[in-house]
Scaffold this motif. Structure first.
Motif, PDB file in Angstrom:
ATOM      1  N   GLU A  12     -35.875  79.459 -13.856  1.00 51.88           N
ATOM      2  CA  GLU A  12     -34.814  81.042 -14.057  1.00 51.88           C
ATOM      3  C   GLU A  12     -33.549  80.873 -13.758  1.00 51.88           C
ATOM      4  N   LEU A  13     -33.391  79.706 -13.045  1.00 53.03           N
ATOM      5  CA  LEU A  13     -31.778  79.461 -13.481  1.00 53.03           C
ATOM      6  C   LEU A  13     -31.293  78.513 -15.375  1.00 53.03           C
ATOM      7  N   PHE A  14     -31.991  78.688 -15.639  1.00 54.44           N
ATOM      8  CA  PHE A  14     -32.015  78.294 -17.176  1.00 54.44           C
ATOM      9  C   PHE A  14     -31.464  79.601 -17.990  1.00 54.44           C
ATOM     10  N   ARG A  15     -32.328  80.322 -17.449  1.00 59.27           N
ATOM     11  CA  ARG A  15     -32.189  81.487 -18.472  1.00 59.27           C
ATOM     12  C   ARG A  15     -31.115  82.629 -17.779  1.00 59.27           C
ATOM     13  N   LEU A  58     -32.837  75.122  -1.470  1.00 62.77           N
ATOM     14  CA  LEU A  58     -32.755  76.380  -0.787  1.00 62.77           C
ATOM     15  C   LEU A  58     -33.023  77.342  -0.867  1.00 62.77           C
ATOM     16  N   LEU A  59     -33.474  77.710  -1.788  1.00 58.44           N
ATOM     17  CA  LEU A  59     -34.575  79.044  -2.927  1.00 58.44           C
ATOM     18  C   LEU A  59     -35.675  78.818  -3.043  1.00 58.44           C
ATOM     19  N   SER A  60     -36.183  78.208  -2.214  1.00 58.13           N
ATOM     20  CA  SER A  60     -37.690  77.281  -1.753  1.00 58.13           C
ATOM     21  C   SER A  60     -38.834  78.303  -1.497  1.00 58.13           C
ATOM     22  N   HIS A  61     -38.197  79.617  -0.344  1.00 61.51           N
ATOM     23  CA  HIS A  61     -38.518  80.264   0.381  1.00 61.51           C
ATOM     24  C   HIS A  61     -39.344  81.683  -0.412  1.00 61.51           C
ATOM     25  N   TYR A  62     -38.454  81.737  -2.029  1.00 55.77           N
ATOM     26  CA  TYR A  62     -38.966  82.500  -2.035  1.00 55.77           C
ATOM     27  C   TYR A  62     -39.390  82.606  -3.767  1.00 55.77           C
ATOM     28  N   GLU A  63     -39.288  81.287  -4.123  1.00 55.98           N
ATOM     29  CA  GLU A  63     -40.206  80.957  -5.470  1.00 55.98           C
ATOM     30  C   GLU A  63     -40.440  79.343  -5.846  1.00 55.98           C
ATOM     31  N   THR A  64     -41.419  78.858  -6.570  1.00 62.21           N
ATOM     32  CA  THR A  64     -41.435  77.472  -6.269  1.00 62.21           C
ATOM     33  C   THR A  64     -40.574  76.362  -6.922  1.00 62.21           C
ATOM     34  N   PRO A  65     -40.077  76.108  -6.535  1.00 64.11           N
ATOM     35  CA  PRO A  65     -38.966  74.631  -7.633  1.00 64.11           C
ATOM     36  C   PRO A  65     -39.460  74.756  -9.486  1.00 64.11           C
ATOM     37  N   ASN A  66     -40.277  74.404  -9.758  1.00 60.11           N
ATOM     38  CA  ASN A  66     -40.347  75.080 -11.045  1.00 60.11           C
ATOM     39  C   ASN A  66     -40.055  76.255 -11.569  1.00 60.11           C
ATOM     40  N   LYS A  67     -40.298  77.389 -11.007  1.00 65.20           N
ATOM     41  CA  LYS A  67     -40.142  78.585 -11.585  1.00 65.20           C
ATOM     42  C   LYS A  67     -38.445  78.859 -11.474  1.00 65.20           C
ATOM     43  N   ILE A  68     -37.937  78.356 -10.416  1.00 61.01           N
ATOM     44  CA  ILE A  68     -36.026  78.606  -9.940  1.00 61.01           C
ATOM     45  C   ILE A  68     -35.775  77.463 -10.986  1.00 61.01           C
ATOM     46  N   ASP A  69     -35.735  76.545 -11.898  1.00 57.28           N
ATOM     47  CA  ASP A  69     -35.549  75.636 -12.664  1.00 57.28           C
ATOM     48  C   ASP A  69     -35.881  76.804 -13.856  1.00 57.28           C
TER      49      ASP A  69
END
Length: 236
Positions: A49-52, A36-47
């Motif tokens: 940041e979500l954990f943070r 859903l948020l892939s146009h803002y960041e890469t999947p790895n970075k989203i993972d």
């Protein structure tokens, strides 16, 4: 060294990923929000940041799906610089609702083990998470009648377990905890003089992982399947 379980009077069970599947759904949800948020960041970075975000919000929201959903929404707002659409927020809310409404998938041998042990021991459920969600899952699981006591803890640390054992009026040496998390279900119990059996699940949340150094010298047993405990826990 062989562990002696002869003094055990009460056996505690963790719920999520010990009795039924849970963490798998969180991983699936992370993949969905990453898309859903892939146009803002890469999947790895989203993972990452979500954990943070989850760790930042844990003292406020606690464990469970609701806190997870709020963290996903907050991350969406942050990554989009406050421009995330109502449509995406709605989809994130739907992810959470779908998680809550998942059918309960019991792990192999769970009911047989509870049925056998409940004849000779007082069984309790000691879990952490959202109270309403855990009560709902337990009701849907069909396992409620096997337990004498249900405890939903805000944390699973030594002090929480000591308070629980005091409430149950039993000594640590008379208590056995069974669960999938070394950090939450095993280490705190061993440290207060209780027994613990580790039943690993194939997926472990990053927050629950511990190093080998943290478990060195600790006396606990690990089994591959819950049914194995019936071979060494005495029953009539």
């Amino acid at each position: 060294m062989e562990i002696d379980y002869s003094n055990i009077k009460v056996i505690g069970f963790d719920a999520d990923d010990t009795l039924w599947v849970n963490e798998t759904y969180f991983r699936e949800a992370e993949d969905e929000v990453g898309h859903l948020l892939s146009h803002y960041e890469t999947p790895n970075k989203i993972d990452q940041e979500l954990f943070r975000m989850e760790m930042k919000n844990l003292p406020t929201y606690g464990y469970g799906v609701k806190g997870f959903v709020l963290s996903m929404i907050e991350l969406a707002i942050e990554l989009s610089n406050d421009r995330v659409s109502n449509e995406i927020v709605g989809k994130i809310l739907d992810i959470g609702k779908n998680m809550i409404n998942k059918p309960i998938e019991l792990l192999d041998g769970v009911e047989d083990v509870l049925k056998t042990l409940s004849k000779d021991y007082r069984l309790i459920l000691a879990t952490k998470g959202d109270l309403l969600d855990q009560e709902r899952k337990l009701e849907k699981s069909g396992l409620l009648d096997y337990f004498h006591h249900i405890e939903v803890l805000s944390e699973k640390q030594e002090a929480n377990y000591e308070k629980l054992l005091k409430h149950l009026d039993i000594k640590p040496s008379e208590f056995l905890m069974i669960g999938n998390s070394l950090k939450s279900d095993i280490l705190p119990l061993v440290n207060i003089g209780a027994k613990a059996i580790h039943v690993p699940f194939h997926t472990t949340w990053q927050h629950e992982k511990v190093s080998k150094k943290e478990t060195n010298g600790l006396e606990y047993k690990t089994v591959d399947n819950l049914k194995e405990i019936l071979s060494f826990i005495k029953t009539k």
